[in-house]
Scaffold this active site. Structure first.
Site, PDB file in Angstrom:
ATOM      1  N   GLU A   1      -4.981   2.995  -3.486  1.00  0.00           N
ATOM      2  CA  GLU A   1      -3.735   2.280  -3.281  1.00  0.00           C
ATOM      3  C   GLU A   1      -3.455   2.009  -1.806  1.00  0.00           C
ATOM      4  OE1 GLU A   1       0.404   1.336  -4.749  1.00  0.00           O
ATOM      5  OE2 GLU A   1      -1.649   0.736  -5.064  1.00  0.00           O
ATOM      6  N   ASP A   2      -3.601   3.057  -0.994  1.00  0.00           N
ATOM      7  CA  ASP A   2      -3.086   2.979   0.383  1.00  0.00           C
ATOM      8  C   ASP A   2      -4.144   2.765   1.456  1.00  0.00           C
ATOM      9  OD1 ASP A   2      -0.656   3.449  -0.695  1.00  0.00           O
ATOM     10  OD2 ASP A   2      -0.585   5.567  -0.183  1.00  0.00           O
TER      11      ASP A   2
END
Ligand code: MN
Length: 743
Positions: free
Chosen positions: A80-81
């Site tokens: 995700e990050d």
């Protein structure tokens, strides 16, 4: 030592307590991978981001989940990050870890909007369905738990949003999975932000009286300990004040103050085996007065989330009631950690006679499939697709509909209502027209287009639908329709009624008469009329009465025609203004309209009443709310972009004429002229000379010496129509001939 490294070592130590031959290097690799990936990122608290994945991994380790889960927890925010990818993680660790990390990432992206309770239940199921592997949910719940623990650094708005979502989605899931301890913590943390005043009130009151509570808990515990010791029962006893949210709920539900809450205290007696549980119960009931109707045997009848215990509420000498829960160690593990506990404690499940309530059935199924498997196999079967056999989709209103895996728009339509299925003429998924055999996916928004003119389900649908519900409803429809049988009985009734009216079937069904008759009885075919009589949609006497009227009218027309002998156009005197714009051919045949609707193969098409387009006219389509696609001329005022409602902008679709056109299209003209004798006759003559079929012609005199004639005629296309308009314009006294439009 570096505080992050210190934290990591604490995690490693925790994991090594339950994974004997821990591959430390592998765990360390995961840590360094995540640490590098999140390098430079900070949490809202100002801490390095890596603290969060380590903390989540610690919670996962508290649940004693397997190595892949711990590693996945460390990596759970990487996709995700950071720039990390599924492939990279699969290669560096293993495909399972990559799957788990991706599963958690997918759930993280989901946004939940508050709905009524039934809908929330479906959302929770959808979330679980999207997880595929139960470990994904377990890690996600741990992730949420840590985020809730550190929620103080978020904005007030985010605090509320996340707390609401936690209360409505994650706490119930934790409950569903039997993770009591996690559930309580999630509830209390959420309540802190959802009702800070209420939360603080209870917290403060409990704190104020904590000395009193402690003393009460200790004295009861001592007495039970003593008694059970005398009985020779080996046990552990814990006393506690119930968690804040459960007190809060009771206060709210019963509108009571904290002092009035019935049972604030709970004791837990944990013993070695089931017979001891009942022995303890006997002792407790001997020592204290039981409250009637408060004894529950969840050992004999476990809760659907696998929870087992004996519950009883008793009143002590001080007059204070308290609850006692009696269970074995194994039951205790299950109660605290639920499904997660069964990674370790699975042997007891074979005996567990679990509930069969539909709501929790999946847990039962899950567990049934776990019986008689060894530990390794158990891990493998834990990877069950929890809801592999279900799919969850949204209605346009955002309601969730639960369908079997592979379900199509047909299943969806029949799930809504059989009437919706039976009148379906098209379906849209996520705003796009789709074929009926489209498999719906979790989270799809499905919309069914219906039409009163729909012919009902086709037999092919039986092959396309996946749900028994749809299949049964379609079969029912065919059974109810029993077309052949209905046709046969209807035909007998109709013919005998004809005889009574001294009409012959041959006369009524003569080639030039039949279309008028069918139009009059509003059927497309004779069989349809018979079926409708046979089914009871109409009666034979009503049908024959209409037939007789129509025969009389046709007879009169015949006579008039003979009298005028000037034209073979059908002239209808009086004010029979054009009424409909059904394509001249069979109104119900979808694809026979000569129109292709972009993105939709076979849908119901009708031509707009206002502008009656013919082939060659530039056209646009509008998806109506019940009658399929309505085709307008592009220059029709109703279709003009300025007049389109913004909220309906996506209903306008491109349509085009097919190459092989039909012989005839019905359209309407309006002719204005000087009022004079024989105008109607001249118009009829011109139409006759143009060799077009006229289905209605009416003229009326206007007060100012003008006349207006309305003509409904059938043409092949625009060219033929233009030729007709030219001819009409040449008639003496005619000012103007226009396409009827925009009414
Ligand atoms: Mn996270």
């Amino acid at each position: 030592m570096d505080p992050i490294l210190e934290r990591y070592h604490a995690l490693e130590k925790k994991v090594s307590t339950y994974i004997p031959n821990l591959d430390s290097q592998r765990l360390y690799d995961a840590f360094t991978y995540a640490d590098t990936a999140h390098h430079g990122q900070l949490r809202k608290s100002g801490e390095p981001y890596i603290i969060h994945p380590i903390a989540v991994a610690e919670i996962v380790a508290d649940l004693e989940l397997d190595m892949d889960s711990v590693i996945s927890a460390l990596l759970h925010d990487c996709i995700e990050d950071t720039v990390a990818t599924h492939e990279e993680i699969a290669k560096k660790f293993n495909p399972t870890v990559a799957e788990l990390v991706e599963g958690v990432t997918k759930l993280t992206k989901m946004q939940f909007v508050t709905k009524e309770e039934e809908q929330m239940e479906n959302l929770r199921k959808m979330l679980m369905a999207m997880s595929r592997d139960i470990r994904v949910i377990l890690i996600k719940v741990c992730d949420r738990l840590h985020n809730m623990r550190t929620m103080e650094y978020q904005s007030p708005r985010k605090q509320r949003e996340k707390s609401l979502e936690t209360m409505e989605i994650y706490a119930p899931i934790a409950h569903r999975l039997g993770m009591q301890k996690v559930k309580w913590e999630l509830e209390d943390l959420s309540l802190r932000y959802l009702d800070p005043v209420g939360y603080r009130e209870i917290e403060e009151q409990l704190e104020q009286r904590s000395a009193v509570h402690e003393e009460f808990l200790a004295s009861i515990q001592r007495r039970i300990q003593q008694r059970l010791g005398q009985e020779g029962i080996h046990c552990a006893i814990y006393g506690r004040v119930k968690h804040i949210y459960s007190i809060y709920r009771k206060m709210y539900a019963q509108s009571k103050t904290l002092d009035e809450i019935f049972d604030l205290y709970a004791f837990r007696v944990i013993v070695d085996d089931i017979p001891e549980c009942y022995n303890v119960l006997g002792c407790i009931h001997d020592m204290f007065k039981p409250v009637l109707g408060r004894f529950k045997d969840y050992i004999g009848t476990p809760k659907p989330n696998m929870y087992q215990s004996l519950h009883t509420t008793v009143i002590g000498r001080e007059g204070l009631p308290f609850e006692v829960q009696i269970r074995t160690w194994e039951m205790h593990q299950t109660a605290e950690y639920g499904v997660a506990a069964h990674w370790k404690y699975k042997q007891g499940l074979a005996n567990a006679n679990l509930g069969t309530e539909g709501e929790f059935e999946w847990v039962r199924k899950l567990l049934e499939s776990q019986q008689d498997t060894d530990a390794e196999e158990f891990v493998a079967t834990m990877k069950v697709d929890l809801f592999a056999d279900e799919v969850f989709v949204f209605t346009p209103n955002g309601d969730v509909v639960n369908l079997p895996q592979g379900a199509t728009p047909i299943d969806f339509a029949y799930n809504i209502h059989s009437a919706v299925g039976n009148s379906m003429v098209g379906a849209r998924v996520n705003g796009r027209m789709v074929p009926y055999d489209t498999s719906l996916k979790n989270g799809d928004i499905v919309e069914v287009l219906t039409s009163k003119a729909a012919k009902g389900p086709s037999r092919d649908w039986l092959k396309l639908c996946k749900s028994n519900e749809a299949r049964n409803k379609i079969r029912q429809w065919f059974k109810r329709e029993r077309r052949e049988e209905n046709i046969a009985t209807g035909r007998v009734a109709f013919e005998s009624e004809l005889k009574h009216s001294k009409l012959s079937l041959a006369a009524v069904t003569a080639e030039e008469v039949l279309p008028h008759i069918l139009h009059k009885v509003r059927c497309n075919t004779l069989d349809e009329l018979y079926a409708s009589i046979g089914y009871g949609g109409t009666t034979a006497s009503k049908a024959v009465a209409r037939v007789r009227d129509e025969m009389l009218r046709l007879g009169r027309l015949q006579a008039e025609k003979a009298a005028k002998a000037a034209t073979d156009a059908v002239i209808i005197p009086g004010n029979t203004a054009p009424q409909d714009s059904i394509p001249a051919r069979d109104a119900g045949k979808h694809s026979d309209s000569g129109i292709i609707v972009e993105g939709l193969g076979n849908c119901l098409v009708k031509f707009a009443k206002c502008c009656t387009p013919v082939p060659g006219d530039p056209v646009v389509g509008f998806i109506t709310r019940g009658y399929g696609v309505s085709v307008h001329r592009a220059d029709c005022p109703n279709a003009h972009p300025d007049n389109r409602k913004p909220e309906e902008s996506d209903r306008w679709v491109k349509v085009s004429w097919v190459e092989s056109k039909l012989p005839n299209y019905k359209t309407a003209l309006e002719l204005s002229s000087k009022d004079r004798d024989n105008l109607t006759l001249d118009v009829a003559m011109a139409l006759s000379a143009a060799k077009v079929k006229v289905t209605a012609l009416s003229a009326r005199s206007m007060p100012d010496g003008h006349a207006v004639a309305n003509i409904v005629l059938e043409v092949r296309d625009r060219d033929e129509l233009n030729a007709v308009i030219n001819k009409l314009n040449n008639i003496q006294g005619v000012y103007h001939v226009a396409r009827a439009s925009g009414k």
